[in-house]
Design a protein around this motif. Structure first.
Motif, mmCIF file in Angstrom:
data_model
loop_
_atom_site.group_PDB
_atom_site.id
_atom_site.type_symbol
_atom_site.label_atom_id
_atom_site.label_comp_id
_atom_site.label_asym_id
_atom_site.label_seq_id
_atom_site.Cartn_x
_atom_site.Cartn_y
_atom_site.Cartn_z
ATOM 1 N N GLY A 257 -2.479 40.808 -24.407
ATOM 2 C CA GLY A 257 -1.189 41.300 -24.894
ATOM 3 C C GLY A 257 -0.255 40.161 -25.190
ATOM 4 N N LEU A 258 0.749 40.010 -24.354
ATOM 5 C CA LEU A 258 1.752 38.972 -24.550
ATOM 6 C C LEU A 258 2.090 38.368 -23.192
ATOM 7 N N ASP A 259 1.600 37.159 -22.961
ATOM 8 C CA ASP A 259 1.924 36.487 -21.698
ATOM 9 C C ASP A 259 3.388 36.063 -21.655
ATOM 10 N N ARG A 260 3.884 35.626 -22.793
ATOM 11 C CA ARG A 260 5.220 35.016 -22.816
ATOM 12 C C ARG A 260 6.324 36.066 -23.005
ATOM 13 N N LEU A 261 6.211 37.116 -22.228
ATOM 14 C CA LEU A 261 7.188 38.201 -22.308
ATOM 15 C C LEU A 261 8.594 37.702 -22.007
ATOM 16 N N VAL A 262 8.684 36.684 -21.151
ATOM 17 C CA VAL A 262 10.002 36.175 -20.754
ATOM 18 C C VAL A 262 10.785 35.646 -21.954
ATOM 19 N N MET A 263 10.080 35.252 -23.017
ATOM 20 C CA MET A 263 10.787 34.796 -24.219
ATOM 21 C C MET A 263 11.566 35.948 -24.869
ATOM 22 N N LEU A 264 11.084 37.167 -24.710
ATOM 23 C CA LEU A 264 11.801 38.314 -25.277
ATOM 24 C C LEU A 264 13.066 38.599 -24.478
ATOM 25 N N LEU A 265 13.020 38.273 -23.205
ATOM 26 C CA LEU A 265 14.195 38.455 -22.350
ATOM 27 C C LEU A 265 15.260 37.421 -22.688
ATOM 28 N N GLY A 266 14.875 36.150 -22.616
ATOM 29 C CA GLY A 266 15.850 35.092 -22.833
ATOM 30 C C GLY A 266 16.492 35.151 -24.206
ATOM 31 N N ASN A 267 15.721 35.556 -25.213
ATOM 32 C CA ASN A 267 16.269 35.612 -26.576
ATOM 33 C C ASN A 267 16.757 37.000 -26.974
#
Lengths: 333, 333
Positions: A257-267
């Motif tokens: 899926g998407l490991d870097r989900l935290v990028m959706l939070l920060g941005n």
């Protein structure tokens, strides 16, 4: 008129990649249209990534195709018999009539189309479901503003190629992602994108940064996997991701899926899944707009056409592997 | 009034879990307020999950804390000297004055608060940033409709506990997810949720299905990881996920995101990251509404209070491990 119908049915459910043996070619009688029905001779069948999901038993967009059932698919064809005053023999229609040469259907479930306005096959592509998918996903979910950068994956495909062209019409920078130099050249030269990045080129992150130097405001997602992981690192604040497809994962037993989900939070990114059938009641204006853009030469399209219904299974497998360019069709007659 | 300031600064960046040795306790002079500034004696410091991100060098919500700088944090305190007519000694104020006993700041960067309306500490919790985070995330992104099911993770925490209570006010079914029976009991008995599921109970999927039998319409996400993977399997079509935090992943060198991304596609889910500071200009009405709900007893809250500024590092570590119940504060005097 041949006196037999030919159908492609689902013979077995694939595990991992689809095989030709998952399908069966069946000869049957041509169905008789009932009351308020018409008999349609299907001239072209559209092949689309969503079909992979319908071959599974598990949850998908919609109900699975059952073993032994005719594969689902959208078609354009010609009315040959009619029991409904709304349609007459010779009329051109589009509908979900499946992988078969002939079908009877309720007249009200078909859309009458005009092959003098745009070519008949365009109603399966730029002016049909793929074009509408691009239109709604980009404009309704993506909500582009002039000057923004729109990136689309599977950019040489039926949906992606339209996404970039609508982005250009709306004053955005359009950047494609596609596999291989031939597709990338097509995306820029034929479809008029500002740039296209070859994800097979070995340095997607660097190449994408060069192609989208101001960062990415909208990412129209068709593929998933490593491409998505790379793109999310280059999203601008308040970016939007219309989630249209994840074709790279459909044949994976353990999808990534998407490991870097935290990028959706920060941005503060909005990611939103959508399915074109949800917009069915509101398609009149987008369809007219797409047809006009095609007539004006503002939207161009390409087709990959397989010949004969027997070639449909192989052509779907090719589509899932990215072998097609533009809209994948099967010519049935 | 003590004649020294005490600060907690960032001594080194953590790799993985935060250690007390990442911080340093420093004694300095009490700063003199400049023109248009006030000197504030900080009475309470708020500890919040976002602080973990600020300790990293990499991209986070906002600029990193530099090595040697005072740790960022929101405080409530009392004005002791003022060079600005807008505030006078004795006034109560909230602001981002950091992990320290005293700070000088521009008067216009502080919010005057009324401890007679609600207790002073509530301005760091239910009527402060956590309450506003719950309000905006649930109401603006989640857009709940009466009768829908709202699930929130970290339900015993400062934000989660308010999310469920606002969901109840809006006529929704509120289901919490929390770690351990004590927290779950609190969520139901004190905060009035309809149900709470213990994610440490060994069968989150089954227990969640029992607690949310009609499926999940809104998932207010604070934690990420396996909880998210489980929840996405039970989302209803057109569900919304306000993405507020991913606390389970902040200390992971290789974060786990969301493998089951395809579930967001099939169910047309909207997942949207947000940061409360983006709403700063529009907080007057939500703040008034939250204060009224607290006064009316419609919103209840709990606090975990550590004593003394020296206890702040340990208390933050506890927060990141889920040891607190409700709002984690540090009492500075």
């Amino acid at each position: 008129m041949s006196n037999k119908n030919v159908q492609v049915t689902l013979a077995s459910r694939p595990t991992g990649w689809v095989q030709e043996s998952n399908f069966k070619i069946v000869e049957t009688e041509i169905p008789k249209p009932g009351a308020s029905q018409v008999l349609v001779k299907n001239l072209y069948l559209s092949l689309d990534p969503y079909m992979r999901g319908r071959m599974n038993a598990g949850p998908s967009y919609a109900a699975s195709v059952e073993i032994g059932q005719v594969m689902v698919g959208r078609t354009v064809g010609e009315v040959v018999e009619s029991n409904d005053p709304a349609l007459k023999p010779g009329d051109s229609v589009a509908g979900y009539l499946g992988w078969q040469l002939y079908a009877s259907a309720n007249a009200k479930e078909l859309q009458k189309v005009d092959p003098k306005l745009v070519p008949l096959t365009a109603y399966l592509g730029a002016v049909g479901m793929p074009g509408l998918t691009a239109w709604w996903g980009l404009l309704d979910i993506g909500a582009p503003k002039a000057g923004e950068t729109v990136v689309v994956s599977a950019a040489a495909g039926a949906v992606g190629s339209i996404v970039g062209q609508i982005a250009k019409i709306k004053g955005c920078r359009a950047v494609g992602i596609a596999g291989g130099k031939a597709k990338c050249d097509l995306v820029v030269d034929q479809f008029g994108f500002d740039a296209c990045v070859d994800y097979k080129g070995g340095n997607l992150a660097r190449d994408l940064r060069a192609a989208a130097p101001k960062g990415i405001d909208i990412y129209f997602e068709n593929v998933g996997g490593e491409v998505l992981e790379t793109v999310v690192m280059q999203l601008n604040p308040f970016a939007r991701i219309p989630l249209c497809g994840l074709i790279s994962q459909y044949n994976e037993p353990h999808p990534h899926g998407l490991d870097r989900l935290v990028m959706l939070l920060g941005n503060r990114v909005k990611l939103q899944g959508f399915i074109i059938s949800d917009y069915a009641a509101r398609n009149a204006q987008p369809t007219a707009e797409l047809a006009q853009w095609v007539r004006d030469g503002k939207i161009r399209y390409r087709e990959t056409i397989a010949n004969g219904i027997e070639s449909a299974p192989r052509a779907l497998i090719g589509l899932l592997k990215g072998e097609n360019i533009g809209k994948q069709l099967v010519k049935l007659f």
